[in-house]
Design a protein around this motif. Structure first.
Motif, mmCIF file in Angstrom:
data_model
loop_
_atom_site.group_PDB
_atom_site.id
_atom_site.type_symbol
_atom_site.label_atom_id
_atom_site.label_comp_id
_atom_site.label_asym_id
_atom_site.label_seq_id
_atom_site.Cartn_x
_atom_site.Cartn_y
_atom_site.Cartn_z
ATOM 1 N N ASP A 1 25.721 -8.324 62.112
ATOM 2 C CA ASP A 1 26.742 -7.277 61.983
ATOM 3 C C ASP A 1 27.665 -7.454 60.779
ATOM 4 O OD1 ASP A 1 28.396 -5.078 62.571
ATOM 5 O OD2 ASP A 1 29.831 -6.477 63.439
ATOM 6 N N SER A 2 27.601 -6.472 59.904
ATOM 7 C CA SER A 2 28.377 -6.518 58.667
ATOM 8 C C SER A 2 29.785 -5.962 58.864
ATOM 9 C CB SER A 2 27.645 -5.735 57.572
ATOM 10 O OG SER A 2 27.113 -4.512 58.087
ATOM 11 N N HIS A 3 30.081 -5.419 60.053
ATOM 12 C CA HIS A 3 31.427 -4.889 60.305
ATOM 13 C C HIS A 3 32.380 -6.013 60.721
ATOM 14 C CE1 HIS A 3 34.357 -1.822 61.091
ATOM 15 N NE2 HIS A 3 34.455 -2.115 62.373
ATOM 16 N N THR A 4 31.833 -7.013 61.423
ATOM 17 C CA THR A 4 32.666 -8.131 61.857
ATOM 18 C C THR A 4 32.332 -9.398 61.057
ATOM 19 O OG1 THR A 4 31.099 -8.485 63.661
ATOM 20 C CG2 THR A 4 33.096 -7.283 64.197
ATOM 21 N N TYR A 5 31.798 -9.183 59.861
ATOM 22 C CA TYR A 5 31.563 -10.277 58.905
ATOM 23 C C TYR A 5 30.611 -11.351 59.433
ATOM 24 C CZ TYR A 5 35.620 -7.977 56.900
ATOM 25 O OH TYR A 5 36.480 -7.038 56.408
ATOM 26 N N ARG A 6 29.625 -10.953 60.228
ATOM 27 C CA ARG A 6 28.598 -11.916 60.653
ATOM 28 C C ARG A 6 27.398 -11.902 59.700
ATOM 29 N NH1 ARG A 6 28.419 -13.750 66.300
ATOM 30 N NH2 ARG A 6 30.522 -13.535 67.083
ATOM 31 N N ASP A 7 27.473 -11.059 58.676
ATOM 32 C CA ASP A 7 26.378 -11.009 57.702
ATOM 33 C C ASP A 7 26.396 -12.280 56.862
ATOM 34 O OD1 ASP A 7 28.874 -9.380 56.918
ATOM 35 O OD2 ASP A 7 28.001 -9.819 54.958
ATOM 36 N N ARG A 8 25.196 -12.856 56.718
ATOM 37 C CA ARG A 8 25.029 -14.064 55.881
ATOM 38 C C ARG A 8 23.897 -13.760 54.908
ATOM 39 N NH1 ARG A 8 29.034 -14.480 57.978
ATOM 40 N NH2 ARG A 8 29.787 -15.982 59.525
ATOM 41 N N TYR A 9 24.233 -12.994 53.872
ATOM 42 C CA TYR A 9 23.179 -12.560 52.958
ATOM 43 C C TYR A 9 22.485 -13.750 52.303
ATOM 44 C CZ TYR A 9 20.418 -9.694 49.944
ATOM 45 O OH TYR A 9 19.327 -9.101 49.346
ATOM 46 N N ASP A 10 23.213 -14.851 52.132
ATOM 47 C CA ASP A 10 22.602 -16.023 51.488
ATOM 48 C C ASP A 10 21.362 -16.497 52.251
ATOM 49 O OD1 ASP A 10 24.782 -16.702 53.389
ATOM 50 O OD2 ASP A 10 24.042 -18.734 53.105
ATOM 51 N N GLN A 11 21.279 -16.190 53.534
ATOM 52 C CA GLN A 11 20.109 -16.633 54.321
ATOM 53 C C GLN A 11 18.857 -15.778 54.066
ATOM 54 O OE1 GLN A 11 21.171 -17.199 58.474
ATOM 55 N NE2 GLN A 11 23.012 -18.334 57.928
ATOM 56 N N VAL A 12 19.032 -14.636 53.431
ATOM 57 C CA VAL A 12 17.859 -13.787 53.127
ATOM 58 C C VAL A 12 17.759 -13.506 51.627
ATOM 59 C CG1 VAL A 12 17.890 -12.669 55.380
ATOM 60 C CG2 VAL A 12 19.112 -11.596 53.487
ATOM 61 N N ALA A 13 18.699 -14.063 50.845
ATOM 62 C CA ALA A 13 18.805 -13.701 49.433
ATOM 63 C C ALA A 13 17.553 -14.076 48.652
ATOM 64 C CB ALA A 13 20.019 -14.397 48.827
ATOM 65 N N GLY A 14 17.371 -13.381 47.547
ATOM 66 C CA GLY A 14 16.235 -13.644 46.655
ATOM 67 C C GLY A 14 15.400 -12.391 46.494
ATOM 68 N N GLU A 15 14.577 -12.442 45.482
ATOM 69 C CA GLU A 15 13.733 -11.293 45.142
ATOM 70 C C GLU A 15 12.917 -10.827 46.362
ATOM 71 O OE1 GLU A 15 13.645 -9.934 42.160
ATOM 72 O OE2 GLU A 15 11.799 -8.752 42.156
ATOM 73 N N ALA A 16 12.987 -9.531 46.668
ATOM 74 C CA ALA A 16 12.121 -8.981 47.707
ATOM 75 C C ALA A 16 10.682 -9.046 47.201
ATOM 76 C CB ALA A 16 12.514 -7.538 47.995
#
Ligand SMILES: [Fe+2]
Length: 300
Positions: free
Chosen positions: A174-189
Motif C-alpha cells: 500500500d502506497s497510501h500508508t507508505y508500505r511501498d518498498r520500491y527498492d525491493q522490486v527496482a531495476g529494469e523491467a
C-alpha cells in the motif's frame, strides 16, 4: 423543509441508495502490446470495500466472470470487515480460476472508522495509520487469493502467461500508508517479456515515476474512487493522493510528457466498485469495473 433542504435530501438519497449501487462496466482500449500481438482482455477491479451485506455489489462483481478475461487485476481495498474474506472469495468465484494479480490497499489492513468526509478538502488521509497495528486479517486475505493461484505483488515481482503473452509484473504494498518498498522490486523491467505491468494501490507519483523509468508499459492503480463525489462539469474536487485531479480516474500517460531520453507508461486508475461503510455515497462517479483491451502499439 425548505426547497434547498428538500433538494439536499433528494441528492443524498440518490447518492447513497441509487448511484452507489448503479454499477457500470467501463471498456477501454490501450495500445501497449508489441506489433502483431493478439489483443489481451484485462479486467481491472479495485476498492470493493466489501462487507457481507453488500449483495448488489457482490452480484455485479460475480457477473464479471461472464466476460472471461485473459487476466484479472485487483488493486486493493478489497475488504472492509474481518468477516468479508469468505464473501469476497465467493464473489470472485470463477475469476479466481483465471490468471490474476493483486496488491493490498490501506483498507485491507485497517477497519473503516467514522471520519468527517469534508477533511479530504484540505488534506489527504495518507499517514493516518502510520502508528497503528493493522486490525483486519489482510495476510489471510492474501493467502486465500494466493491459494487460488493469484500472484501477490506487494513489494514483489512476478511473472505469468495470460492469453498468448508472457507478462512481467512488479507491484508495491500500500502506497497510501507508505508500505511501498520500491527498492525491493527496482531495476529494469525484463525487456524479453511481451509486456511489463506495474501495480500499486494509490497512484502516487513517487512510485509511478520509478515504474515508468524502469520500463513498465502499463501501470494500474485504484484508491481515488474517481473523486467519489464529483461536481458535474468540474469533476473531482480531491484525489486523496499525489495525482492531479485530471487523472483521478481512467486512462492517461505517466509522466504526462516524456522526459528527454526517458520513458512514459500508460496509467489506468480505476474509480473502484465500493465505498467506505462510513461514507456510503457516490455522486456523478458511478462505481465501476474496467475491461481493458490491450492492443498493439501504433508506434515504437
Ligand atoms: Fe478505497
Amino acid at each position: 423543509m425548505s426547497i434547498a433542504g428538500t433538494a439536499g435530501a433528494a441528492a443524498l438519497g440518490y447518492a447513497t441508495v441509487i448511484e452507489r449501487n448503479w454499477f457500470v462496466l467501463r471498456e477501454q482500449q490501450v495500445p501497449v502490446l508489441p506489433r502483431g500481438a493478439a489483443p489481451l482482455r484485462v479486467l481491472h477491479i479495485s476498492d470493493l470495500h466489501l462487507t457481507p451485506g453488500r449483495h448488489r455489489l457482490m452480484a455485479f462483481a460475480r457477473s464479471l466472470a461472464s466476460l472471461e478475461p485473459d487476466l484479472v487485476v485487483n488493486t486493493g481495498d478489497s475488504i472492509a470487515s474481518p468477516v468479508a474474506i469468505e464473501p469476497l472469495i465467493e464473489t470472485l468465484g470463477p475469476l479466481l480460476e483465471r490468471p490474476g494479480v493483486f496488491v493490498y490497499g490501506s483498507n485491507d489492513l485497517y477497519s473503516p472508522k467514522p471520519k468527517n468526509p469534508a477533511r479530504y478538502l484540505w488534506r489527504t488521509s495518507a499517514g493516518e495509520h502510520e502508528q497503528d497495528e493493522p486490525d483486519l486479517p489482510w495476510e489471510k486475505l492474501g493467502e486465500e487469493l494466493a491459494a487460488k493461484g493469484w500472484l501477490d505483488l506487494s513489494n514483489r515481482r512476478g511473472r505469468l502467461v495470460a492469453g498468448d503473452l508472457d507478462i512481467a509484473f512488479a507491484g508495491v504494498h500500500d502506497s497510501h500508508t507508505y508500505r511501498d518498498r520500491y527498492d525491493q522490486v527496482a531495476g529494469e523491467a525484463d525487456p524479453s517479456a511481451d509486456l511489463r505491468i506495474g501495480l500499486l494501490h494509490s497512484p502516487e507519483p513517487r512510485v509511478l515515476d520509478q515504474f515508468a523509468a524502469d520500463g513498465y508499459d502499463l501501470l494500474l492503480a485504484g484508491h481515488t474512487h474517481g473523486g467519489q463525489l464529483r461536481v458535474p462539469g468540474f469533476g473531482a474536487l480531491v484525489t486523496n493522493c499525489g495525482i492531479d485531479r485530471g487523472r483521478v480516474r481512467g486512462l492517461s500517460m505517466h509522466p504526462q510528457a516524456a522526459p528527454p531520453d526517458g520513458r512514459t507508461a500508460w496509467l489506468h486508475v480505476s474509480a473502484g466498485l465500493g465505498t467506505s461503510p462510513w461514507a456510503p455515497a457516490r455522486f456523478a462517479c458511478r462505481p465501476e469495473a474496467t475491461l481493458l483491451t490491450l492492443v498493439p502499439r501504433t508506434s515504437r
